[in-house]
Write a protein that holds these residues in place. Structure first.
Motif, mmCIF file in Angstrom:
data_model
loop_
_atom_site.group_PDB
_atom_site.id
_atom_site.type_symbol
_atom_site.label_atom_id
_atom_site.label_comp_id
_atom_site.label_asym_id
_atom_site.label_seq_id
_atom_site.Cartn_x
_atom_site.Cartn_y
_atom_site.Cartn_z
ATOM 1 N N SER A 201 -8.348 7.696 3.276
ATOM 2 C CA SER A 201 -9.775 6.427 4.038
ATOM 3 C C SER A 201 -9.445 5.512 2.398
ATOM 4 O O SER A 201 -9.889 4.131 3.497
ATOM 5 N N MET A 202 -9.071 5.920 1.610
ATOM 6 C CA MET A 202 -9.354 4.619 0.331
ATOM 7 C C MET A 202 -8.496 4.012 0.639
ATOM 8 O O MET A 202 -8.659 3.006 0.378
ATOM 9 N N ALA A 203 -6.851 4.465 0.830
ATOM 10 C CA ALA A 203 -6.024 4.156 1.069
ATOM 11 C C ALA A 203 -6.182 2.605 2.668
ATOM 12 O O ALA A 203 -5.495 1.544 2.569
ATOM 13 N N VAL A 204 -6.918 2.962 3.020
ATOM 14 C CA VAL A 204 -6.898 2.253 4.469
ATOM 15 C C VAL A 204 -7.924 1.051 3.656
ATOM 16 O O VAL A 204 -7.735 0.160 4.939
ATOM 17 N N ALA A 205 -8.972 1.877 3.309
ATOM 18 C CA ALA A 205 -10.307 1.068 2.953
ATOM 19 C C ALA A 205 -9.868 -0.257 1.428
ATOM 20 O O ALA A 205 -9.585 -1.644 2.198
ATOM 21 N N GLY A 206 -8.684 -0.363 1.232
ATOM 22 C CA GLY A 206 -8.127 -1.124 0.286
ATOM 23 C C GLY A 206 -6.923 -1.718 1.072
ATOM 24 O O GLY A 206 -7.900 -2.944 1.209
ATOM 25 N N LEU A 207 -6.385 -1.501 1.887
ATOM 26 C CA LEU A 207 -5.575 -2.204 3.110
ATOM 27 C C LEU A 207 -6.097 -3.368 3.768
ATOM 28 O O LEU A 207 -6.413 -3.918 3.903
ATOM 29 N N LEU A 208 -7.643 -2.409 4.573
ATOM 30 C CA LEU A 208 -8.437 -3.470 5.074
ATOM 31 C C LEU A 208 -8.946 -4.856 4.438
ATOM 32 O O LEU A 208 -9.041 -5.703 5.086
ATOM 33 N N THR A 209 -9.566 -4.266 3.064
ATOM 34 C CA THR A 209 -10.115 -5.517 2.321
ATOM 35 C C THR A 209 -8.631 -6.114 1.799
ATOM 36 O O THR A 209 -8.847 -7.396 1.886
ATOM 37 N N GLU A 210 -7.744 -5.561 1.921
ATOM 38 C CA GLU A 210 -6.585 -6.470 1.445
ATOM 39 C C GLU A 210 -6.872 -7.233 2.097
ATOM 40 O O GLU A 210 -6.619 -9.287 1.990
ATOM 41 N N VAL B 137 0.613 -1.474 0.181
ATOM 42 C CA VAL B 137 0.132 -0.126 0.045
ATOM 43 C C VAL B 137 1.031 1.689 -0.041
ATOM 44 O O VAL B 137 0.662 1.900 -0.605
ATOM 45 N N GLU C 70 -0.250 10.101 2.984
ATOM 46 C CA GLU C 70 -0.474 9.082 1.872
ATOM 47 C C GLU C 70 -1.724 7.944 1.797
ATOM 48 O O GLU C 70 -2.064 7.536 1.414
ATOM 49 N N LEU C 71 -1.808 7.689 3.674
ATOM 50 C CA LEU C 71 -2.216 6.383 3.901
ATOM 51 C C LEU C 71 -3.853 7.275 3.900
ATOM 52 O O LEU C 71 -4.099 7.646 5.629
ATOM 53 N N ILE D 88 -14.649 5.447 6.746
ATOM 54 C CA ILE D 88 -13.746 5.149 7.984
ATOM 55 C C ILE D 88 -13.544 7.034 7.236
ATOM 56 O O ILE D 88 -13.405 7.643 8.689
ATOM 57 N N PHE E 298 -2.741 5.232 9.910
ATOM 58 C CA PHE E 298 -3.887 6.934 9.735
ATOM 59 C C PHE E 298 -3.358 7.387 10.127
ATOM 60 O O PHE E 298 -3.338 8.177 11.938
ATOM 61 N N LEU F 25 -3.614 -0.660 -4.972
ATOM 62 C CA LEU F 25 -3.474 -0.524 -3.733
ATOM 63 C C LEU F 25 -2.391 0.354 -3.568
ATOM 64 O O LEU F 25 -2.906 0.646 -1.606
ATOM 65 N N GLU G 81 -0.586 6.013 -3.178
ATOM 66 C CA GLU G 81 0.296 6.747 -4.258
ATOM 67 C C GLU G 81 0.222 6.263 -6.159
ATOM 68 O O GLU G 81 0.597 5.374 -5.892
ATOM 69 N N ARG H 87 -16.383 1.242 2.288
ATOM 70 C CA ARG H 87 -15.773 1.079 3.583
ATOM 71 C C ARG H 87 -15.010 2.324 3.492
ATOM 72 O O ARG H 87 -14.730 3.075 5.008
ATOM 73 N N ALA H 88 -14.424 3.058 2.644
ATOM 74 C CA ALA H 88 -13.292 4.421 2.500
ATOM 75 C C ALA H 88 -13.992 5.445 3.179
ATOM 76 O O ALA H 88 -14.154 6.722 3.899
ATOM 77 N N LEU I 228 -6.504 2.013 13.819
ATOM 78 C CA LEU I 228 -6.148 2.427 12.543
ATOM 79 C C LEU I 228 -4.952 3.190 13.114
ATOM 80 O O LEU I 228 -4.224 3.647 12.093
#
Lengths: 97, 221
Positions: A52-61, A26, A49-50, B133, A44, B197, B200, B129-130, A80
């Protein structure tokens, strides 16, 4: 009972490795940089760069790779905020599961 | 590289980027969706350039409501996107598909490839989820279940995209087809961390080369 302990520890180590791996992906860091993350490393709110979208992706992964399901109301600032917080959450979740 | 235009079934004039010699087989590239479309745009275009060097032509259409499209995002749903993908395939003379991520949900019935396919419902889950959050960060409490209900009734803004009620409704139930004419290409086959993922957007030339090689080989077989 004691027979089970080593297996649990192995799983904990695996959980931590996977979490570091996902963070590495990520954040676009290399393995050495992520290896330096300690319990107190801020996530967070600390790493710009982390978002909300990146955190959401991280949690989903993390859900996918560890075969767990993270509910909305379990996602909070404490979990977080630091690497230690996220690791403790994911480890507990994995043990539940 | 060439720009082409084509008309989607909804009536909107849409653009498509084309690479490669003007002969068959031509690959229809269905882009990743929403936030992932930005993160994978460079990778997608670069894969097409590398396919061109292998003599393979490909076209990347704008989905109605996305990129340069003048159609309203709120009016789109999976049916309109499926219709657009099928019409692009026909009008742009495509014989094969390369679906990127959630693009696999709208692939017309042509042979081809699905790179790291993502079910529509999983794409929606990540968007919801985004949003919860970021609400939490702003001190508001939002629940995915409530948002989903609201979205199905009135539509919802997710990651900067104004999704209409039908899109939310259809996404929430969208599973990947169990029987697909598309051959799955897994992320592990590209030999690097998944670019969608990445917080950036970043490019990885080696991964684009790996995908182009897999597609080129698959087309010959």
């Amino acid at each position: 009972m004691s027979d089970n302990l080593p297996a649990v520890r192995d799983d904990d180590i695996e959980v931590e490795l996977i979490l570091r791996q996902v963070l590495q992906d990520v954040l676009g860091l290399d393995a050495e940089e992520v290896a330096e993350f300690t319990e107190d490393t801020g996530l967070f709110g600390h790493l710009p760069e982390l978002d909300s979208m990146a955190v959401a992706g991280l949690l989903t992964e993390v859900e996918d790779r560890l075969d767990i399901l993270i509910e909305d109301d379990e996602v909070d600032g404490e979990m977080l905020e630091t690497f230690g917080g996220l690791l403790a959450f994911v480890t507990a979740k994995r043990e539940e599961g | 590289m060439q720009l082409q235009s084509w008309q989607a079934p909804g009536g909107s004039e849409e653009l498509a980027i084309r690479f490669g010699p003007n002969k068959a087989p031509r690959l229809l590239v269905l882009p990743a969706w929403f936030d992932e479309s930005n993160k994978l745009r460079h990778f997608t275009i670069q894969t097409m350039r590398l396919l061109e060097k292998r003599g393979i032509a490909s076209v990347l259409p704008d989905l109605p409501g996305c990129n340069e499209s003048l159609a309203l995002m709120q009016e789109q749903d999976l049916d309109s996107w499926r219709g657009a993908a099928a019409s692009a395939a026909g009008k742009l003379g495509c014989t094969h598909i390369l679906a990127i991520r959630a693009g696999a949900n709208i692939a017309p019935a042509l042979p081809g490839f699905a790179y790291a396919p993502l079910a529509g419902k999983s794409a929606l889950r990540a968007l919801l989820r985004a949003r919860t959050i970021s609400a939490k960060e702003a001190g508001r409490e939002e629940k995915s279940t409530d948002l989903l209900e609201l979205g199905k009734a009135e539509g919802l803004e997710l990651a900067g995209y104004e999704l209409g009620p039908r899109m939310i409704e259809q996404l929430s139930g969208a599973e990947l087809p169990s029987e697909s004419a598309l051959t799955e290409i897994r992320q592990a086959e590209l030999g690097g961390p998944a670019l969608w993922l990445r917080a950036e957007p970043e490019h990885d030339e080696a991964q684009a080369a790996a995908l182009a090689a897999l597609v080129a080989r698959g087309l010959v077989e």
